[in-house]
Design a protein around this motif. Structure first.
Motif, mmCIF file in Angstrom:
data_model
loop_
_atom_site.group_PDB
_atom_site.id
_atom_site.type_symbol
_atom_site.label_atom_id
_atom_site.label_comp_id
_atom_site.label_asym_id
_atom_site.label_seq_id
_atom_site.Cartn_x
_atom_site.Cartn_y
_atom_site.Cartn_z
ATOM 1 N N UNK A 143 0.835 -1.204 0.000
ATOM 2 C CA UNK A 143 0.000 0.000 0.000
ATOM 3 C C UNK A 143 0.868 1.252 0.000
ATOM 4 N N UNK A 144 1.909 1.267 0.841
ATOM 5 C CA UNK A 144 2.779 2.436 0.918
ATOM 6 C C UNK A 144 3.550 2.634 -0.387
ATOM 7 N N UNK A 145 4.001 1.547 -0.984
ATOM 8 C CA UNK A 145 4.732 1.653 -2.251
ATOM 9 C C UNK A 145 3.853 2.249 -3.355
ATOM 10 N N UNK A 146 2.560 1.998 -3.269
ATOM 11 C CA UNK A 146 1.647 2.478 -4.305
ATOM 12 C C UNK A 146 1.166 3.899 -4.060
ATOM 13 N N UNK A 147 1.312 4.402 -2.841
ATOM 14 C CA UNK A 147 0.703 5.690 -2.501
ATOM 15 C C UNK A 147 1.685 6.777 -2.089
ATOM 16 N N UNK A 148 2.926 6.440 -1.756
ATOM 17 C CA UNK A 148 3.877 7.449 -1.298
ATOM 18 C C UNK A 148 5.046 7.581 -2.267
ATOM 19 N N UNK A 149 5.507 8.805 -2.517
ATOM 20 C CA UNK A 149 6.662 8.979 -3.400
ATOM 21 C C UNK A 149 7.924 8.359 -2.795
ATOM 22 N N UNK B 236 16.972 11.767 3.189
ATOM 23 C CA UNK B 236 16.645 12.490 4.413
ATOM 24 C C UNK B 236 15.543 13.519 4.271
ATOM 25 N N UNK B 237 14.925 13.615 3.095
ATOM 26 C CA UNK B 237 13.835 14.576 2.888
ATOM 27 C C UNK B 237 12.508 13.976 3.347
ATOM 28 N N UNK B 238 11.753 14.736 4.132
ATOM 29 C CA UNK B 238 10.444 14.281 4.609
ATOM 30 C C UNK B 238 9.457 14.262 3.441
ATOM 31 N N UNK B 239 8.762 13.134 3.271
ATOM 32 C CA UNK B 239 7.762 13.020 2.196
ATOM 33 C C UNK B 239 6.343 12.937 2.749
ATOM 34 N N UNK B 240 6.195 12.608 4.036
ATOM 35 C CA UNK B 240 4.870 12.555 4.661
ATOM 36 C C UNK B 240 5.056 12.604 6.168
ATOM 37 N N UNK B 241 4.150 13.260 6.846
ATOM 38 C CA UNK B 241 4.210 13.317 8.314
ATOM 39 C C UNK B 241 2.800 13.368 8.865
#
Length: 364
Positions: free
Chosen positions: A35-41, A98-103
């Motif tokens: 699910x995460x692989x399909x929805x998060x950059x 190290x860049x934040x992509x979701x929080x």
């Protein structure tokens, strides 16, 4: 046998819905990484295990004004780092630079977070974890008593994914036959769930291999106190120290001290470990990066090595896609059996009674 049948039926009617929730949420969580692989950059990015690259990303993340407590490093199936802030409601994902992509600041902002909390804590904290463990223990009893109750009616066996109709007899037959086929899977799911959530049961089951006292002593962290966290801590040197000890090991978790005097900890997974994040440990003084202690998970007492296999077996972290599908079947079956058990217990008798009372139409 009638008493056993009555106990099985009443227990199913009372706790079946909770087991259904645990089963369905567990079946979904098995595929969380997909699910995460399909929805998060960047979640599908290949895993980087170069110590220098990991150190650069970790130093960037820890240098921020709101530094996390720990970083779970990207894995083969999940290309993002998971940041934990010491608060169950807060977290973030960062790419491997190290860049934040979701929080998030609330578990309700991330479906996989609240779903895990539902499965593990029933959304009620430690009390819910205890309740979930007790439900799993009851579920073990269902598996055993269900097989016993099936045996006298074994000649009527007919496997169905869904009842032939919604009459009580048809639902009970489907429940009985599907349950006995999936009993081994359900037993494994329930047993590992019980052992992870009820320490007293786990100690009892593992005592023939290693005494509880010996297991407790083997997992104690070092007693030495650490200094204040250095502003220019060389994370690369810490990771290189661990990699030098285990060249083929996978760097998994970097944790800063939780309180003054604590140590930096680093978890590493050796090739022979099933646990996704490993249990091979290193502790460093946060003041100067000095190695204080280390622990080889492969050298732990047998009881602890068995305990370390509970989670990967329960959550299908071993065996690849085939085993993930197998455990999905286990969870979905539990959801079906639990929900239909509740339905037949509370609604089934009323429906059967209405059918018996229905007037018969007279011939014209």
């Amino acid at each position: 046998m009638p008493t056993l049948r009555l106990l099985h039926r009443w227990a199913g009617g009372l706790v079946g819905i909770f087991l259904a929730v645990l089963g369905l949420s567990g079946a979904l969580l098995v595929h969380k990484d997909d699910f995460l692989r399909a929805t998060l950059p960047h979640a599908a990015d290949p895993q980087v295990q170069d110590a220098a690259s990991i150190a650069a990303a970790a130093e960037k993340i820890f240098a921020g004004p709101d530094a996390p407590r720990s970083i779970i490093l990207a894995s083969e199936r999940m290309g993002l780092h998971r940041l934990n802030y010491g608060d169950a409601n807060r977290g973030a994902y960062a790419d491997q630079s190290g860049e934040i992509v979701a929080s998030w600041t609330s578990k309700w902002e991330r479906p996989e977070v609240w779903l895990f909390d539902l499965h593990h804590h029933l959304l009620t904290g430690d009390a819910g974890e205890l309740a979930a463990g007790i439900m799993a223990l009851v579920g073990l009893g269902f598996v055993v008593t269900g097989v016993i109750l099936w045996w006298p009616a074994r000649r009527l066996f007919a496997l169905r994914a869904w009842p032939a109709n919604m009459s009580r007899n048809a639902v009970v037959r489907q429940h009985r036959d599907l349950g006995v086929v999936t009993a081994p899977l359900l037993f494994v799911s329930m047993l590992t769930g019980v052992m992870m959530t009820l320490p007293a049961v786990e100690d009892l089951l593992l005592a023939p291999f290693t005494s509880p006292a010996a297991m407790s002593a083997a997992v104690k962290p070092p007693s030495e106190k650490g200094g204040p966290l250095a502003a220019d801590l060389d994370v690369d040197a810490l990771l290189a120290s661990a990699r030098a000890r285990y060249p083929d090991g996978e760097l998994r978790i970097i944790s800063l001290p939780a309180k003054p005097g604590g140590l930096i900890s680093l978890r590493l997974r050796q090739q022979g470990e099933w646990l996704p994040n490993g249990r091979t440990m290193f502790w460093f003084d946060p003041a100067d990066g000095r190695l204080v202690a280390s622990r080889d998970a492969q050298a732990m007492p047998l009881g602890l090595r068995i305990a370390n296999a509970e989670y990967p077996i329960h959550a299908a972290k071993v065996g690849g896609l085939p085993y993930r599908l197998v455990m999905s079947v286990s969870g979905l079956t539990l959801a079906l059996l639990g929900s239909l058990a509740v339905w037949t217990f509370w609604a089934g008798p009323k429906i059967q009674k209405r059918k018996r009372r229905a007037p018969v139409a007279k011939a014209a």
